[in-house]
Design an enzyme around this catalytic site. Structure first.
Site, PDB file in Angstrom:
ATOM      1  N   ARG A  62       0.988  -1.141  -0.190  1.00 30.29           N
ATOM      2  CA  ARG A  62      -0.039  -0.020  -0.027  1.00 30.29           C
ATOM      3  C   ARG A  62       0.853   1.214   0.042  1.00 30.29           C
ATOM      4  O   ARG A  62       0.559   2.035  -0.540  1.00 30.29           O
ATOM      5  CB  ARG A  62      -1.158  -0.033   1.276  1.00 30.29           C
ATOM      6  N   HIS A  66       0.604   4.312  -2.625  1.00 32.98           N
ATOM      7  CA  HIS A  66       0.256   5.795  -2.215  1.00 32.98           C
ATOM      8  C   HIS A  66       1.373   6.479  -2.766  1.00 32.98           C
ATOM      9  O   HIS A  66       1.236   7.790  -3.104  1.00 32.98           O
ATOM     10  CB  HIS A  66       0.232   5.893  -0.803  1.00 32.98           C
ATOM     11  N   ASP A  67       2.606   6.073  -2.897  1.00 32.23           N
ATOM     12  CA  ASP A  67       3.594   7.039  -3.137  1.00 32.23           C
ATOM     13  C   ASP A  67       3.644   7.282  -4.685  1.00 32.23           C
ATOM     14  O   ASP A  67       3.734   8.402  -5.134  1.00 32.23           O
ATOM     15  CB  ASP A  67       4.940   6.337  -2.873  1.00 32.23           C
ATOM     16  N   GLY A  72       4.479  10.579  -8.194  1.00 28.95           N
ATOM     17  CA  GLY A  72       5.065   9.675  -8.990  1.00 28.95           C
ATOM     18  C   GLY A  72       5.740   8.831  -7.820  1.00 28.95           C
ATOM     19  O   GLY A  72       5.853   8.879  -6.646  1.00 28.95           O
ATOM     20  N   ASN A  93      -2.893   9.698   4.172  1.00 28.80           N
ATOM     21  CA  ASN A  93      -1.842   8.755   4.476  1.00 28.80           C
ATOM     22  C   ASN A  93      -1.822   8.617   5.869  1.00 28.80           C
ATOM     23  O   ASN A  93      -0.834   7.705   6.225  1.00 28.80           O
ATOM     24  CB  ASN A  93      -0.651   9.510   3.780  1.00 28.80           C
ATOM     25  N   PRO A 163      -7.539   7.236  -4.828  1.00 27.00           N
ATOM     26  CA  PRO A 163      -8.832   6.734  -4.707  1.00 27.00           C
ATOM     27  C   PRO A 163      -9.595   6.644  -3.622  1.00 27.00           C
ATOM     28  O   PRO A 163      -9.004   6.256  -2.416  1.00 27.00           O
ATOM     29  CB  PRO A 163      -8.712   5.187  -5.419  1.00 27.00           C
ATOM     30  N   HIS A 193      -5.968  -5.933  -2.309  1.00 27.67           N
ATOM     31  CA  HIS A 193      -6.705  -5.946  -1.099  1.00 27.67           C
ATOM     32  C   HIS A 193      -7.118  -7.427  -0.533  1.00 27.67           C
ATOM     33  O   HIS A 193      -7.558  -7.491   0.292  1.00 27.67           O
ATOM     34  CB  HIS A 193      -8.149  -5.304  -1.313  1.00 27.67           C
ATOM     35  N   THR A 194      -6.453  -8.367  -1.444  1.00 28.62           N
ATOM     36  CA  THR A 194      -6.442  -9.555  -0.783  1.00 28.62           C
ATOM     37  C   THR A 194      -5.689  -9.879   0.326  1.00 28.62           C
ATOM     38  O   THR A 194      -5.931 -11.044   1.044  1.00 28.62           O
ATOM     39  CB  THR A 194      -6.135 -10.830  -2.027  1.00 28.62           C
ATOM     40  N   THR A 248      -9.380 -15.695   3.006  1.00 28.99           N
ATOM     41  CA  THR A 248      -7.808 -16.078   3.186  1.00 28.99           C
ATOM     42  C   THR A 248      -6.825 -14.661   3.102  1.00 28.99           C
ATOM     43  O   THR A 248      -6.113 -14.297   2.330  1.00 28.99           O
ATOM     44  CB  THR A 248      -7.178 -16.725   1.687  1.00 28.99           C
ATOM     45  N   ASP A 253      -3.909 -14.122  -3.352  1.00 25.06           N
ATOM     46  CA  ASP A 253      -4.590 -15.006  -4.268  1.00 25.06           C
ATOM     47  C   ASP A 253      -5.701 -14.350  -4.965  1.00 25.06           C
ATOM     48  O   ASP A 253      -5.849 -13.076  -4.644  1.00 25.06           O
ATOM     49  CB  ASP A 253      -4.841 -16.487  -3.612  1.00 25.06           C
TER      50      ASP A 253
END
Length: 326
Positions: A62, A66-67, A72, A93, A163, A193-194, A248, A253
């Site tokens: 993450r 975010h960076d 950039g 942040n 976002p 997000h898994t 999980t 995955d």
């Protein structure tokens, strides 16, 4: 050919050459001579951190995202400011986990010990982001290198560049397109997000209503909604965190996409990937084909790593990732 036409073609050729040169400035073997063991060194540092806490995985991934999305991929999010006005201090942040920052700091220290002043923090972030994916069971992929660290880190530059959890599909596509990422790239990267987690206040609006008689978002699986309510009671401490993949959470995955099909997307911006017909087929593909997701994620990560990069004489190589002037 007339003189004017000849001059025009020369100018066009120069522009094309410069453009192609810009695209090729990042190279997989950029440090083959100056720091040949950089990837192994970073991998060891990241593995050590991973052995201490699994939070290393989602927090490092993450942090890289975010960076790249603000000024950039230039490690500007790593900078600390005594005035509390650096990029990391922006409201969007503040939820970034400390383990992500610590992972990069430890990796940078390890690299500096063998190749002082050679490898940028930005490149270390890109390598580490790939490494945590692999450590969590994801497929390996090659990382392009050659970035330099940015010279600016301001909290004021963050707003509007990341976002939000309530974004619609068009809003997601728009903000990702700003970084030359397609809808397929966006959906694949959302798959990160898994292994992620979120604080209760980021999705409370989907399980509690503060203005109407209706409470639960109709697109949310009822059993999953109850599970979220148990983890996040109405008046819970907003700092409480919940795994974004309830099945999980410690494995990289495609179950995230299977969850979306089942109505178990934590954010509106997750679930909309399935509820919107324009993106549903891609979600179904990734849910059914782990290999398709792995390939799309790897491609999207490489493309993400090119966002707003500083190369050549731009930026600098920081010796301390947290100090803009080091």
């Amino acid at each position: 050919m007339k003189t004017v036409e000849r001059v025009w073609w020369v100018l066009v050729t120069i522009v094309i050459v410069i453009a192609h040169k810009g695209e090729a400035q990042l190279e997989e073997n950029f440090y083959s001579s100056s720091c040949p063991n950089v990837e192994a060194t970073v991998r060891q540092a990241v593995s050590t951190k991973f052995s201490q806490t699994f939070t290393t995985v989602p927090s490092t991934l993450r942090l890289f995202f975010h960076d790249c999305f603000v000024t950039g991929c230039d490690a500007s999010v790593m900078v600390s400011s005594p005035n509390g006005d650096a990029e990391k201090d922006a409201p969007d942040n503040l939820s970034l986990a400390g383990d992500g920052f610590d992972t990069i700091i430890k990796a940078k220290q390890a690299v500096e010990a063998v190749c002082p002043g050679v490898v940028s923090c930005a490149d270390i972030m890109a390598i580490a982001a790939r490494d945590v994916v692999v450590l969590a069971g994801g497929s390996p992929f090659n990382v392009e290198l050659g970035r330099r660290d940015g010279l600016i880190s301001k909290s004021s530059l963050v707003a509007g560049n990341l976002p939000e959890p309530n974004f619609t599909l068009p809003q997601l596509n728009t903000i990702f397109a700003k970084n030359n990422l397609t809808q397929t790239d966006m959906i694949a990267l959302s798959g990160g997000h898994t292994v992620g987690f979120s604080h209760c206040d980021r999705f409370a609006n989907r399980i509690y209503s503060f203005s109407t008689s209706s409470s639960v978002d109709s697109s949310l699986n009822s059993d999953y909604a109850k599970q979220l309510m148990q983890a996040c009671p109405r008046n819970v401490d907003p700092s409480v965190a919940v795994d974004m993949d309830p099945v999980t959470p410690r494995k990289f995955d495609n179950v995230y996409f299977q969850n979306l099909v089942a109505g178990k997307g934590m954010f509106t911006s997750d679930q909309v990937l399935f509820t919107d017909p324009a993106s549903r087929s891609t979600v179904n593909d990734f849910a059914n084909q782990q290999g398709d997701f792995n390939a799309a994620f790897a491609s999207a990560m490489v493309k993400l790593g090119r966002a707003g990069v500083k190369t050549g004489n731009q930026g600098r190589i920081r010796r301390d990732c947290t100090d803009i002037n080091s």
